[in-house]
Design a protein around this motif. Sequence first.
Motif, short mmCIF file in Angstrom:
data_model
loop_
_atom_site.label_atom_id
_atom_site.label_comp_id
_atom_site.label_asym_id
_atom_site.label_seq_id
_atom_site.Cartn_x
_atom_site.Cartn_y
_atom_site.Cartn_z
N ILE A 34 49.89 -38.09 62.67
CA ILE A 34 49.58 -38.14 61.24
C ILE A 34 49.15 -36.74 60.82
N GLY A 35 49.79 -36.25 59.79
CA GLY A 35 49.51 -34.92 59.32
C GLY A 35 49.03 -34.91 57.89
N TRP A 36 48.42 -33.81 57.52
CA TRP A 36 47.96 -33.57 56.16
C TRP A 36 48.68 -32.36 55.59
N PHE A 37 49.16 -32.52 54.39
CA PHE A 37 49.76 -31.44 53.63
C PHE A 37 49.09 -31.37 52.27
N ARG A 38 49.25 -30.26 51.61
CA ARG A 38 48.70 -30.13 50.27
C ARG A 38 49.68 -29.40 49.39
N GLN A 39 49.59 -29.67 48.11
CA GLN A 39 50.46 -29.03 47.15
C GLN A 39 49.65 -28.69 45.90
N ALA A 40 49.52 -27.41 45.66
CA ALA A 40 48.85 -26.93 44.47
C ALA A 40 49.84 -26.83 43.33
N PRO A 41 49.36 -26.86 42.10
CA PRO A 41 50.28 -26.75 40.96
C PRO A 41 51.13 -25.50 41.04
N GLY A 42 52.42 -25.67 40.88
CA GLY A 42 53.34 -24.55 40.89
C GLY A 42 53.66 -23.99 42.25
N LYS A 43 53.16 -24.61 43.29
CA LYS A 43 53.41 -24.12 44.64
C LYS A 43 54.08 -25.18 45.49
N GLU A 44 54.68 -24.72 46.57
CA GLU A 44 55.33 -25.63 47.48
C GLU A 44 54.32 -26.34 48.36
N ARG A 45 54.76 -27.43 48.93
CA ARG A 45 53.91 -28.19 49.83
C ARG A 45 53.56 -27.36 51.05
N GLU A 46 52.31 -27.42 51.46
CA GLU A 46 51.79 -26.57 52.52
C GLU A 46 51.18 -27.42 53.62
N PHE A 47 51.49 -27.07 54.84
CA PHE A 47 50.91 -27.75 55.98
C PHE A 47 49.42 -27.43 56.09
N VAL A 48 48.62 -28.45 56.41
CA VAL A 48 47.19 -28.28 56.59
C VAL A 48 46.79 -28.53 58.04
N ALA A 49 47.05 -29.73 58.51
CA ALA A 49 46.66 -30.10 59.87
C ALA A 49 47.39 -31.35 60.29
N TYR A 102 58.91 -34.31 64.93
CA TYR A 102 59.44 -33.38 65.91
C TYR A 102 58.98 -31.96 65.68
N ASN A 103 58.44 -31.70 64.50
CA ASN A 103 57.88 -30.39 64.17
C ASN A 103 56.63 -30.64 63.32
N TYR A 104 55.47 -30.46 63.89
CA TYR A 104 54.24 -30.81 63.22
C TYR A 104 53.97 -29.98 61.98
N TYR A 105 54.57 -28.80 61.90
CA TYR A 105 54.29 -27.88 60.81
C TYR A 105 55.22 -28.05 59.62
N SER A 106 56.26 -28.83 59.76
CA SER A 106 57.28 -28.95 58.74
C SER A 106 57.20 -30.29 58.04
N ASP A 107 57.14 -30.25 56.71
CA ASP A 107 57.08 -31.51 55.97
C ASP A 107 58.35 -32.33 56.11
N THR A 108 59.47 -31.68 56.40
CA THR A 108 60.73 -32.40 56.56
C THR A 108 60.74 -33.26 57.81
N ALA A 109 59.81 -33.07 58.72
CA ALA A 109 59.76 -33.84 59.94
C ALA A 109 59.02 -35.17 59.77
N TYR A 110 58.39 -35.38 58.64
CA TYR A 110 57.61 -36.58 58.39
C TYR A 110 58.39 -37.53 57.48
N ALA A 111 58.58 -38.74 57.93
CA ALA A 111 59.41 -39.69 57.21
C ALA A 111 58.65 -40.48 56.15
N TYR A 112 57.35 -40.63 56.33
CA TYR A 112 56.57 -41.49 55.44
C TYR A 112 55.40 -40.72 54.87
N TRP A 113 55.16 -40.92 53.59
CA TRP A 113 54.15 -40.17 52.85
C TRP A 113 53.29 -41.09 52.01
#
Length: 123
Positions: A34-49, A102-113
């Motif tokens: 389970i990972g955490w990502f964040r997205q600030a206004p006007g920015k792309e989604r960013e890996f957190v942990a 398969y890649n903890y740092y990439s949002d494309t690797a996570y199927a469910y949000w």
Amino acid sequence: QVLLVESGGGLVQAGGSLRLSCAASGRTFSSIAIGWFRQAPGKEREFVATISWSEGREYYADSVKGGVTITRGNAKNMVSLQMNSLRPEDTAVYYCATGAVYNYYSDTAYAYWGQGTQVAVSS
């Protein structure tokens, strides 16, 4: 289908703390992290942990090391993100995600949000 629900977001002063939680339910047998990502206004989604139970370890973005701790709760598929020393730049919508990662740092690797929880840090 896997359902994810985030909670714990809110408004805090700079230097304050928040604890976000994520609960996963449904067909979670295929989820290995389970990972955490964040997205600030006007920015792309960013890996957190991310916490991976397949490897038994945690991964953190360089930008949040030291101020963020990801932990797994006593209940299976429940994860918390403790954030300390928050800064205005941490303001974002925070999402938890899971899947056969398969890649903890990439949002494309996570199927469910999840739907996200808003974190706002004032100066």
